[in-house]
Design a protein around this motif. Structure first.
Motif, short mmCIF file in Angstrom:
data_model
loop_
_atom_site.label_atom_id
_atom_site.label_comp_id
_atom_site.label_asym_id
_atom_site.label_seq_id
_atom_site.Cartn_x
_atom_site.Cartn_y
_atom_site.Cartn_z
N LEU A 7 0.82 -1.21 0.00
CA LEU A 7 0.00 0.00 0.00
C LEU A 7 0.86 1.26 0.00
CD1 LEU A 7 -2.90 -1.05 2.38
CD2 LEU A 7 -2.98 -0.75 -0.12
N VAL A 8 1.94 1.26 0.76
CA VAL A 8 2.83 2.43 0.79
C VAL A 8 3.54 2.58 -0.56
CG1 VAL A 8 4.85 3.49 1.90
CG2 VAL A 8 3.08 2.38 3.30
N ALA A 9 3.94 1.47 -1.16
CA ALA A 9 4.58 1.52 -2.48
C ALA A 9 3.61 2.08 -3.53
CB ALA A 9 5.08 0.14 -2.89
N ALA A 10 2.37 1.62 -3.49
CA ALA A 10 1.37 2.14 -4.43
C ALA A 10 1.16 3.62 -4.21
CB ALA A 10 0.05 1.39 -4.25
N LEU A 11 1.10 4.04 -2.96
CA LEU A 11 0.94 5.46 -2.65
C LEU A 11 2.16 6.26 -3.13
CD1 LEU A 11 -0.77 7.66 -1.33
CD2 LEU A 11 0.36 7.13 0.83
N ALA A 12 3.35 5.70 -2.96
CA ALA A 12 4.58 6.38 -3.41
C ALA A 12 4.54 6.59 -4.92
CB ALA A 12 5.81 5.59 -3.00
N GLY A 13 4.16 5.56 -5.67
CA GLY A 13 4.06 5.70 -7.12
C GLY A 13 3.01 6.71 -7.52
N PHE A 14 1.90 6.70 -6.82
CA PHE A 14 0.80 7.64 -7.07
C PHE A 14 1.26 9.07 -6.82
CE2 PHE A 14 -3.23 9.72 -5.84
CZ PHE A 14 -4.01 9.39 -6.93
N VAL A 15 2.00 9.28 -5.74
CA VAL A 15 2.51 10.62 -5.41
C VAL A 15 3.53 11.08 -6.46
CG1 VAL A 15 3.90 11.92 -3.73
CG2 VAL A 15 2.01 10.48 -2.95
N VAL A 16 4.37 10.16 -6.91
CA VAL A 16 5.33 10.50 -7.98
C VAL A 16 4.57 11.01 -9.20
CG1 VAL A 16 6.92 9.49 -9.68
CG2 VAL A 16 7.24 9.02 -7.25
N GLY A 17 3.48 10.35 -9.54
CA GLY A 17 2.67 10.79 -10.68
C GLY A 17 2.11 12.18 -10.49
N GLY A 18 1.64 12.46 -9.27
CA GLY A 18 1.09 13.79 -8.98
C GLY A 18 2.13 14.89 -9.12
N ILE A 19 3.34 14.59 -8.70
CA ILE A 19 4.43 15.57 -8.81
C ILE A 19 4.91 15.66 -10.26
CG2 ILE A 19 6.81 16.08 -8.13
CD1 ILE A 19 6.08 14.70 -5.40
N TRP A 20 5.08 14.50 -10.90
CA TRP A 20 5.63 14.43 -12.26
C TRP A 20 4.73 15.16 -13.26
CZ3 TRP A 20 10.34 12.38 -13.24
CH2 TRP A 20 10.69 12.18 -14.57
N TYR A 21 3.43 14.83 -13.21
CA TYR A 21 2.49 15.41 -14.16
C TYR A 21 1.81 16.66 -13.63
CZ TYR A 21 3.13 11.23 -16.93
OH TYR A 21 3.67 10.22 -17.69
N GLY A 22 2.23 17.10 -12.47
CA GLY A 22 1.76 18.35 -11.88
C GLY A 22 2.82 19.42 -12.04
N PRO A 23 3.44 19.82 -10.93
CA PRO A 23 4.37 20.94 -10.98
C PRO A 23 5.65 20.66 -11.77
CG PRO A 23 4.33 19.99 -8.77
CD PRO A 23 3.24 19.33 -9.56
N LEU A 24 6.09 19.42 -11.85
CA LEU A 24 7.37 19.14 -12.51
C LEU A 24 7.27 19.23 -14.03
CD1 LEU A 24 10.27 18.49 -11.71
CD2 LEU A 24 9.69 16.07 -11.90
N LEU A 25 6.39 18.45 -14.64
CA LEU A 25 6.32 18.38 -16.11
C LEU A 25 4.89 18.48 -16.65
CD1 LEU A 25 8.96 15.55 -16.54
CD2 LEU A 25 9.22 17.93 -17.24
N GLY A 26 3.96 18.89 -15.81
CA GLY A 26 2.57 18.94 -16.22
C GLY A 26 2.30 19.81 -17.44
N LYS A 27 2.85 21.01 -17.45
CA LYS A 27 2.61 21.92 -18.59
C LYS A 27 3.20 21.36 -19.87
CE LYS A 27 1.29 25.88 -16.22
NZ LYS A 27 -0.09 25.63 -15.91
N SER A 59 0.27 -2.86 -9.58
CA SER A 59 1.72 -2.84 -9.87
C SER A 59 2.53 -3.16 -8.63
CB SER A 59 2.13 -1.47 -10.43
OG SER A 59 1.54 -1.23 -11.67
N ALA A 60 2.15 -2.59 -7.50
CA ALA A 60 2.87 -2.82 -6.25
C ALA A 60 2.73 -4.28 -5.80
CB ALA A 60 2.38 -1.88 -5.16
N ILE A 61 1.55 -4.86 -5.98
CA ILE A 61 1.36 -6.27 -5.63
C ILE A 61 2.30 -7.15 -6.43
CG2 ILE A 61 -0.23 -8.24 -5.83
CD1 ILE A 61 -2.49 -6.27 -5.02
N PHE A 62 2.36 -6.92 -7.73
CA PHE A 62 3.20 -7.77 -8.56
C PHE A 62 4.68 -7.52 -8.32
CE2 PHE A 62 -0.76 -8.68 -10.58
CZ PHE A 62 -0.60 -10.00 -10.99
N LEU A 63 5.07 -6.28 -8.09
CA LEU A 63 6.47 -6.00 -7.76
C LEU A 63 6.81 -6.65 -6.42
CD1 LEU A 63 9.19 -4.72 -8.34
CD2 LEU A 63 8.32 -2.60 -7.32
N GLY A 64 5.95 -6.48 -5.42
CA GLY A 64 6.18 -7.08 -4.12
C GLY A 64 6.27 -8.60 -4.20
N HIS A 65 5.39 -9.19 -5.00
CA HIS A 65 5.41 -10.64 -5.18
C HIS A 65 6.73 -11.09 -5.81
CE1 HIS A 65 3.90 -14.68 -5.89
NE2 HIS A 65 4.25 -14.56 -7.16
#
Length: 130
Positions: A7-27, A59-65
């Motif tokens: 769950l934390v890994a999934a949240l980390a990936g989700f947060v990366v997306g928010g930053i990546w497609y938001g303030p970092l490279l969204g425009k 994705s996190a389930i399969f990576l964790g597995h």
């Protein structure tokens, strides 16, 4: 499998997306996709973000597995496998799609970089939480 780590890994990936497609490279991403802020606001955000998080969990389930299959590993090995999934499977797959759809190299770089960062973030969580 460690469900807290998943769950934390999934949240980390989700947060990366928010930053990546938001303030970092969204425009830049919107420009390459031909989208405006108004276009983005017209979507069903609960469905989009909810499904995105659910797919991050998958994705996190399969990576964790996969990582659990190898047992105790060094941080380096965990990160090599995690980032290697992005570099060896996801980036070539989207690259092939982008070639045939005539997407720009810039868009490919933005999206490929996201997936590398996504899996690196999830890998880092598995390093620390197992």
């Amino acid at each position: 499998m460690n469900w807290i780590a998943i769950l934390v890994a999934a949240l980390a990936g989700f947060v990366v997306g928010g930053i990546w497609y938001g303030p970092l490279l969204g425009k830049a991403w919107m420009k390459e996709r031909g989208l405006t802020e108004a276009d983005l606001q017209q979507g069903n955000m609960v469905l989009i973000y909810g499904t995105t998080f659910a797919l991050s969990i998958v994705s996190a389930i399969f990576l964790g597995h996969l990582l659990a299959h190898f047992g105790a590993m060094s941080a380096r090995s965990t990160m090599m496998i995690s980032v290697g999934i992005a570099l060896g499977f996801i980036v070539p797959a989207i690259g092939t799609n982008y070639l045939f759809s005539r997407a720009s190299l810039k868009l490919f770089g933005i999206d490929a970089g996201y997936w590398i960062a996504f899996y690196a973030a999830m890998g880092a969580v598995f390093v620390f939480l197992g």
